[in-house]
Each structure stands twice: as C-alpha cells, then as structure tokens.
Write a protein that holds these residues in place. Structure first.
Motif, PDB file in Angstrom:
ATOM      1  N   TYR A   3     -17.167  -4.106  -0.158  1.00  0.00           N
ATOM      2  CA  TYR A   3     -16.694  -4.711  -1.651  1.00  0.00           C
ATOM      3  C   TYR A   3     -15.977  -6.031  -1.589  1.00  0.00           C
ATOM      4  N   GLY A   4     -16.150  -6.861  -2.165  1.00  0.00           N
ATOM      5  CA  GLY A   4     -15.348  -8.200  -2.150  1.00  0.00           C
ATOM      6  C   GLY A   4     -14.322  -8.061  -3.246  1.00  0.00           C
ATOM      7  N   THR A   5     -14.404  -7.447  -4.143  1.00  0.00           N
ATOM      8  CA  THR A   5     -13.199  -7.397  -5.294  1.00  0.00           C
ATOM      9  C   THR A   5     -12.607  -6.190  -5.027  1.00  0.00           C
ATOM     10  N   HIS A   6     -11.873  -5.738  -5.929  1.00  0.00           N
ATOM     11  CA  HIS A   6     -10.754  -4.712  -5.553  1.00  0.00           C
ATOM     12  C   HIS A   6     -10.662  -3.694  -6.631  1.00  0.00           C
ATOM     13  N   TYR A   7     -10.345  -2.439  -6.660  1.00  0.00           N
ATOM     14  CA  TYR A   7     -10.069  -1.611  -7.568  1.00  0.00           C
ATOM     15  C   TYR A   7      -8.822  -1.459  -8.661  1.00  0.00           C
ATOM     16  N   SER A   8      -7.754  -2.415  -8.025  1.00  0.00           N
ATOM     17  CA  SER A   8      -6.629  -2.559  -8.856  1.00  0.00           C
ATOM     18  C   SER A   8      -5.998  -4.068  -8.575  1.00  0.00           C
ATOM     19  N   ILE A 124      -7.022  10.840  -3.250  1.00  0.00           N
ATOM     20  CA  ILE A 124      -5.931  10.445  -2.528  1.00  0.00           C
ATOM     21  C   ILE A 124      -6.459  10.176  -1.088  1.00  0.00           C
ATOM     22  N   ASP A 125      -7.380  10.798  -0.431  1.00  0.00           N
ATOM     23  CA  ASP A 125      -8.015  10.602   0.807  1.00  0.00           C
ATOM     24  C   ASP A 125      -8.533   9.000   0.737  1.00  0.00           C
ATOM     25  N   LEU A 126      -9.061   8.813  -0.491  1.00  0.00           N
ATOM     26  CA  LEU A 126      -9.563   7.236  -0.430  1.00  0.00           C
ATOM     27  C   LEU A 126      -8.795   6.168  -0.386  1.00  0.00           C
ATOM     28  N   ILE A 127      -7.890   6.418  -1.515  1.00  0.00           N
ATOM     29  CA  ILE A 127      -6.620   5.431  -1.787  1.00  0.00           C
ATOM     30  C   ILE A 127      -5.648   5.414  -0.762  1.00  0.00           C
ATOM     31  N   PHE A 128      -5.007   6.428  -0.589  1.00  0.00           N
ATOM     32  CA  PHE A 128      -3.683   6.560   0.362  1.00  0.00           C
ATOM     33  C   PHE A 128      -3.909   7.533   1.620  1.00  0.00           C
ATOM     34  N   GLY A 129      -5.263   8.156   1.887  1.00  0.00           N
ATOM     35  CA  GLY A 129      -5.411   8.999   3.056  1.00  0.00           C
ATOM     36  C   GLY A 129      -5.847   8.373   4.007  1.00  0.00           C
ATOM     37  N   GLU A 139     -17.576   5.450   6.934  1.00  0.00           N
ATOM     38  CA  GLU A 139     -18.385   6.427   6.469  1.00  0.00           C
ATOM     39  C   GLU A 139     -18.112   7.026   5.182  1.00  0.00           C
ATOM     40  N   ALA A 140     -17.143   6.743   4.501  1.00  0.00           N
ATOM     41  CA  ALA A 140     -16.863   6.769   2.847  1.00  0.00           C
ATOM     42  C   ALA A 140     -17.325   5.654   2.075  1.00  0.00           C
ATOM     43  N   VAL A 141     -17.917   4.722   2.768  1.00  0.00           N
ATOM     44  CA  VAL A 141     -18.190   3.379   2.016  1.00  0.00           C
ATOM     45  C   VAL A 141     -16.996   3.026   1.214  1.00  0.00           C
ATOM     46  N   ASN A 142     -15.803   2.668   2.050  1.00  0.00           N
ATOM     47  CA  ASN A 142     -14.472   2.555   1.244  1.00  0.00           C
ATOM     48  C   ASN A 142     -13.786   1.272   2.348  1.00  0.00           C
ATOM     49  N   VAL A 143     -14.583   0.175   2.471  1.00  0.00           N
ATOM     50  CA  VAL A 143     -13.991  -0.814   3.250  1.00  0.00           C
ATOM     51  C   VAL A 143     -14.139  -1.774   2.179  1.00  0.00           C
ATOM     52  N   PHE A 144     -12.785  -2.902   2.190  1.00  0.00           N
ATOM     53  CA  PHE A 144     -12.757  -3.897   1.462  1.00  0.00           C
ATOM     54  C   PHE A 144     -12.472  -5.185   2.023  1.00  0.00           C
ATOM     55  N   PHE A 145     -12.380  -6.072   1.310  1.00  0.00           N
ATOM     56  CA  PHE A 145     -12.161  -7.525   2.091  1.00  0.00           C
ATOM     57  C   PHE A 145     -10.764  -7.336   2.906  1.00  0.00           C
ATOM     58  N   HIS A 146     -11.279  -8.019   4.075  1.00  0.00           N
ATOM     59  CA  HIS A 146      -9.758  -7.914   5.152  1.00  0.00           C
ATOM     60  C   HIS A 146      -8.464  -8.278   4.578  1.00  0.00           C
ATOM     61  N   LEU A 147      -8.763  -9.358   3.692  1.00  0.00           N
ATOM     62  CA  LEU A 147      -7.325  -9.887   3.150  1.00  0.00           C
ATOM     63  C   LEU A 147      -6.468  -8.908   2.191  1.00  0.00           C
ATOM     64  N   THR A 148      -7.141  -7.781   1.953  1.00  0.00           N
ATOM     65  CA  THR A 148      -6.557  -7.038   1.018  1.00  0.00           C
ATOM     66  C   THR A 148      -5.819  -6.005   1.740  1.00  0.00           C
ATOM     67  N   TYR A 149      -5.849  -5.817   3.062  1.00  0.00           N
ATOM     68  CA  TYR A 149      -5.142  -5.062   3.658  1.00  0.00           C
ATOM     69  C   TYR A 149      -3.867  -5.529   4.330  1.00  0.00           C
ATOM     70  N   VAL A 177      -3.990  -5.729  -3.529  1.00  0.00           N
ATOM     71  CA  VAL A 177      -3.848  -5.162  -2.098  1.00  0.00           C
ATOM     72  C   VAL A 177      -3.783  -3.650  -1.864  1.00  0.00           C
ATOM     73  N   ILE A 178      -4.469  -3.336  -0.878  1.00  0.00           N
ATOM     74  CA  ILE A 178      -4.379  -1.827  -0.414  1.00  0.00           C
ATOM     75  C   ILE A 178      -3.063  -1.629  -0.581  1.00  0.00           C
ATOM     76  N   PRO A 179      -2.772  -0.269  -0.907  1.00  0.00           N
ATOM     77  CA  PRO A 179      -1.429   0.368  -0.691  1.00  0.00           C
ATOM     78  C   PRO A 179      -1.091   0.894   0.339  1.00  0.00           C
ATOM     79  N   ALA A 180      -0.097   1.153   0.984  1.00  0.00           N
ATOM     80  CA  ALA A 180       0.316   1.616   2.182  1.00  0.00           C
ATOM     81  C   ALA A 180      -0.470   3.073   2.445  1.00  0.00           C
ATOM     82  N   GLN A 181      -1.030   3.098   3.727  1.00  0.00           N
ATOM     83  CA  GLN A 181      -1.613   4.575   3.951  1.00  0.00           C
ATOM     84  C   GLN A 181      -0.498   5.636   4.291  1.00  0.00           C
ATOM     85  N   LEU A 182      -0.520   6.679   3.601  1.00  0.00           N
ATOM     86  CA  LEU A 182       0.660   7.696   3.464  1.00  0.00           C
ATOM     87  C   LEU A 182       0.256   9.063   4.296  1.00  0.00           C
TER      88      LEU A 182
END
Length: 655
Positions: A3-8, A124-129, A139-149, A177-182
């Motif tokens: 995804y080139g965009t973001h969920y939030s 929770i696994d997708l967003i924070f896990g 595998e979960a098709v959950n990779v975003f543009f690299h600058l969002t990490y 921006v992707i939130p911190a991985q908890l």
C-alpha cells in the motif's frame, strides 16, 4: 510494499470530520484554501465502505468519532461545500433510518459485540503486533511504504538535500506513520462474555452477582421486571439468596427470611442504654445496628445503623470500607466486608459492618459544615476521600475554601482561599490529581493536588477532642478560575479522561469547560435550577436533575438525548461501567435509569415514606449503599441483569 497510502493520517481524519470545526478550517488549509472536489468528499457511508473494499489504494480505518459523536455526520454549521453545494448531511445506511444518533448507537453496540471481541486480537496483531513487520507482515499483506515505518526515517537534521528533507517531512505529516510495535508474538484472544461472567461469579464474596449469572444460564430472559409478588418461596436463614429454578423465574417472586437476625456484633458496636433506641431507626439503634433483610421491588436489602444521629448526607466507598458524613458534619469511617458465598457471621448476616466507634463520643470527627441538610446544596458532592483514605476534601465550610483534612491525624492543612463565598460543591478526578470546587460566588476553581504532600502527612501531630488543627503547606494549589455563571454554583463534576468539567447553577445553567486549560466550551440552559449533575464519559453525555423534577441528558455538544419527569431526587451515582445512573428519591426509593436514554429500569422501594438522603455504589458496582434521613443505612445487591430486560435479551442472544 502493498500500500502506498496509510490507514491513519491527517488526511483521513479531515476527510471524516470535514463538517466540524476546527477540522473544516484545517481541511481548507490542506487543500490550499479550497475544498476538494465533491466526488472525493465524505458524503455517503455506503460509498466509502465500498471504495475501501474495492480500491487497494483506499485503506482508511474508522476514527473513534464513529462510535460516540453523531454531530460529525451532520452539517450543523451549514457549510457550502464546492461550487454547487450539494453536500449536506452524510447519507447513512438504511438500518440507521436517517438518524445519526441511531447510527452511532448501533455502531457502538457492534464494537462491543461478542463477534468483535472474539476477533479483536487479529487487528492488534496487524497494527501493533507481530504481523506489523517482517515475513509475517508480508504473509498477511500488511506492508506499507517504507517511510511510514519509524525505523526507516533518517534523522531530519542529517539530510543535506533540502528537497529530500521537505519531501520526507511532508510524507510524515500528511501520510501517516506506523505506530510502535508492542508485541512480537500473537496476541491472545479476548475472553468471551460468558467466560468473564463465570470467572467473576467464582468470586465467593460476590454472591449476588453469582445469582444473576446463574439465573441468566437457567432462563433469565423469562424473568419479568418488578418482581415483588405474592408467591411463597422461602430462603434459608443464612442470609444469602438461593438460586430459583426456571419455573420460579417465570412468575413473580417474593423472598421470606426465617430465623432471628440481630446485631452484626464486632468491635464497631457502641454502648447504649437498654431499651433506648436511636431517634427514628425502628429498632436499628447503635446497640442493634442490623435489621432483618427484606425484599421489595425486585431487590433484596439489609438495613443497619450508621451511628449518626441525623441524615447521612454523603457516602464514599473504597476497599477499606465506607465513609459517611451527616448533615451536622460528623464523619464516620466504618469497616465493611462481604463474606464469601455460603458464609455468614454469628448473627446470620452475609457481610460484616462495624460502626465507627468514635461516633457519639467526645472523639467524634467533626467537619466545619455551614450548609445544612435542608438547603438546596444538600445533594452536592461535599466530600471526596483520596490517596487511599489519607485525606479528605470537603466543601460547605464557612471559611470560603475547600478543607483538606488528614484522615490519619484528622488535622486540616492550611487552606488556600480562592473563593469569596461559601464553597458549595467539590469534585475530584479519578487519578486524585485535579480537583474542582464551586461556590456561591458564581465561580469554579481548578486545583492541582500534590499527592506527595498528602503522602507525607506528619502522623506525630494530634488533635484535641476531634477538633481539626491546621497544618502548613497544604497540598491544594489553585490553577484556574472558571467563570461564566450568573448565579451560585450548586453542583460540579469532572472527568479527566474526557478533559471536561461540568457545573450547574441556581439559575438553571449548565456550563462545560475544558479541564486542563480552563476554557469555556458551551452553556446549556434549563427552565429551573440545576440541583444534581453527572458526566457520563463513556457516552459523552451530561445528566442533570433540575428543581422541576426532570432528568435531562445532553451530549457534550449540547444535543438533547433524553428528558424524563421523575420524583424529587436528592442524590445521583453512576455505575462503574457508565451504563446506569442510580437516583435517591425523597419517597424512600432508589431508581435506576439507563444513561443512554434515561429509561427507568428499576424502582426499589427501600423504605416507604423515609427520605433517601444519599446513595453510593461500590468500586466495581457490586452493591449499593443507601443513606436515610434518620441516620440509618441499607445495602442492596447491584443486579442490573435482573432489572434491564432489553440488555438481558441482547446478552442472551449473544450467548
């Protein structure tokens, strides 16, 4: 990346909140001073839903306002969007029937449903896990543009190319921006509603809750409200209620107790002359503080003495017991403990209540209380114990300030005078860090509470005959003075999580303020004086009781939710889950209302004709304490599952 965009992102939030200020202004700024094309603006819930399902570049998540704020769906400001101005209110799904409030209510129920609870851990696994990064994310098709990490963004001050630096800043600000991985392992599934009830019911001290759960499992939906009836079911003299079978649940129910029940005994009993009872207690004097249990209006109740000679004006409960204050200013700190299931004390009672031994003696603790029981302020919150009962905040003093009293030495901290007239009410935030006081001088004062100062109370000082002596360097520090009322402030409430202060005055005005900045938000006008007030933070509501015997519910934005004609109430208390408000009636009853629509779900005639002066729920809303004008108390099990038929049927369907 997938995804080139973001969920939030800022754009997502402004897309949904376009109709509300200040988001309207921010949206104009983001679009260069003009609104976006109407076809790309939030106009229809169904169209947005379909686009998120079919367009890989649209991965917007719902924002929290979808579950509590109907106002963002309405164009209340009559803003003209675009050149043609065709957009107005958001078009809703058919099941909402064109009503934003109904849409939000159903959204909220869906969010709290068993299906969402059972699948929440996947989100929770997708967003924070563990599915946020690495192979699991692929595998979960959950990779975003690299600058969002966050780990992929170089320190901005190290980027020499100004164009590149501005591009990265723009990416961060506008595209999320992707939130911190908890969590690095799969998150556990949330416990089901049935499992949670079963586990809570295993708590032996909560015998009445276990009865509710057992009833739910044996056909509770057949139980009707208003269970005071004529059948002759009996209960053993042990004091706890046995679980009726399904046939008993289908009819009306009455419980009779057999066997003698007298004093609860223990160290809390006070000496008393034989045959001499306290004024107006009907055999519940200090030497005989517990009366036989009774059953009325679908609820069991126990009556006992508080040790006071006058009205129990206020009560507060914590893990150490019950605190009471009378209309004359005497304070009692009583020991209360529920016994495990099938356990009773020597006198057959399922709980232990030891009256404060100092009441009625020269060592009785007295507070300077200028406001008396018959004033309009009798329902105000005048006491607020905090810091694990190390101190007490009290209004009603003739010193024009909030009294802060040590409950270890019973000494007053040196008061800081911030009002010019009697303080009528006080409210404390749940974290014990902020306090708000209201006064006859029409102002409110926001105080910071120095917890360290309270914790380090000098225990070596003593008081003489229970008269508080002053201590220097009090823990109360005034921060803001809140203005806006034209008459005496009668009631106040504070909710730190929602950053809201609500106050009611004698001229019928309720004013909302921002807590931390002390800023006026809005006024809500009623036709008669406001006597009682509660903030329902979970729903974003304010519930107010007025002198015209009406109960009102408004949103923080001033929208009317409900209005109901009721008895004259003297006190209000909220359940710990914010689902119900309990009201004390002058006619000897407590009345339970749903906070969402103010519907009366239960009326319990505790003592007909005896004025109820206060009501208090335990920390987890397991039982209700009721205080009376004659100084006696009553204990009632808190059983909303038995009383709220609509909620009971809804839960039964989920199970």
């Amino acid at each position: 990346f997938h995804y080139g965009t973001h969920y939030s992102s800022i754009g997502t939030v402004l897309y949904y909140l376009l109709r509300l200020e200040p988001f309207t202004t921010h949206a104009l700024s983001l679009q260069g001073g003009k609104f976006d094309h109407e076809s790309r603006m939030f106009d229809c819930v169904a169209d947005t839903w379909k686009n998120c399902l079919s367009n890989p570049s649209d991965v917007k998540e719902l924002i929290p306002e979808f579950f509590y704020m109907p106002e963002f769906l309405m164009n209340s400001n009559n803003i003209r969007f675009g050149e043609e101005g065709k957009l107005h209110d958001v078009r809703l799904p058919p099941w909402a029937k064109g009503c934003p409030k109904r849409f939000i209510d159903i959204q909220r129920k869906a969010l709290e449903s068993e299906y969402v609870s059972a699948n929440l851990h996947h989100w929770i696994d997708l967003i924070f896990g563990f599915k946020q990064r690495g192979k699991a994310a692929e595998e979960a098709v959950n990779v975003f543009f690299h600058l969002t990490y966050p780990g992929n963004i170089p320190p901005l001050h190290t980027i020499e190319d100004e164009v590149e630096r501005l591009s990265i800043e723009s990416q961060i600000l506008n595209f999320g921006v992707i939130p911190a991985q908890l969590f690095t392992k799969p998150h556990g599934q949330r416990m089901s509603l049935e499992e949670a009830w079963r586990n809570d019911a295993k708590d032996g001290s909560n015998w009445f809750f276990r009865r509710s759960v057992t009833m739910l499992g044996t056909g509770l939906s057949a139980l009707t409200l208003g269970m005071a009836g004529t059948s002759g079911e009996t209960e053993p003299s042990g004091g706890h209620m046995t679980t009726p079978d399904a046939s008993q649940l289908q009819g009306r129910m009455q419980v009779r107790r057999t066997g003698g029940v007298s004093s609860a005994g223990g160290a809390g009993e006070l000496p008393m002359e034989r045959g001499k009872e306290r004024r107006g207690t009907i055999g519940a004097g200090r030497g005989n503080p517990v009366m036989p249990p009774s059953y009325s209006g679908g609820a069991m109740s126990y009556s006992f003495s508080s040790g006071h000679e006058d009205a129990v004006l206020h009560m507060c409960y914590d893990q150490e017991g019950l605190m009471t204050m009378s209309s004359w200013g005497s304070c009692g700190m009583h020991h209360f403990q529920l016994l495990p299931e099938n356990k009773v004390d020597a006198k057959g009672m399922p709980f232990v209540f030891n009256v404060d031994k100092t009441l009625g003696t020269p060592r009785e603790k007295q507070v300077d209380l200028k406001l008396t029981f018959d004033t309009p302020y009798s329902g105000c919150t005048m006491i607020a114990p905090f810091q694990s009962r190390r101190a007490l905040l009290c209004a009603g003093s003739g010193q024009h300030t909030v009294q802060c009293i040590s409950l270890k030495t019973y000494q007053c901290f040196e008061p800081v005078r911030a009002h010019s007239d009697v303080v009528t009410c006080v409210a404390l935030s749940r974290d014990d860090r902020l306090c708000v006081s209201g006064s006859r001088d029409t102002t409110l004062v926001l105080w910071a509470v120095d917890a360290d100062r309270v914790h380090n109370i000098n225990t070596s000082c003593t008081s003489v005959s229970g008269i508080p002596q002053s201590m220097d360097s009090g823990p109360m520090i005034p921060i803001h003075t809140l203005q806006g009322h034209d008459d005496a402030v009668v009631c106040v409430d504070v909710h730190a999580d929602e950053d809201v202060v609500a106050s009611g005055s004698s001229d019928g005005t309720v004013i909302l303020y921002r807590l931390h900045v002390g800023r006026y938000v809005r006024s809500i006008a009623y036709r008669s004086p406001v006597l009682l007030l509660k903030i329902v933070g979970s729903f974003g509501h304010v519930i107010a009781f007025t002198h015209s015997n009406q109960l009102h519910s408004h949103t923080f934005n001033g929208e009317v939710r409900a209005r109901l004609d009721v008895d004259h109430y003297t006190h209000l208390a909220l359940s710990s889950d914010d689902l119900y408000v309990v009201a004390a009636s002058v006619h000897g009853a407590i009345v339970v209302h749903r906070t969402s629509d103010l519907k009366e779900i239960q009326r319990i005639e505790v003592r007909h004709g005896q004025r109820v002066s206060s009501v208090c729920l335990s920390g987890r809303s397991k039982h209700v304490f009721v205080g009376f004008q004659d100084g006696t108390l009553a204990l009632i099990p808190w059983e909303p599952l038995l009383w709220d038929e609509e909620r009971r049927l809804e839960i039964s369907r989920q199970l």
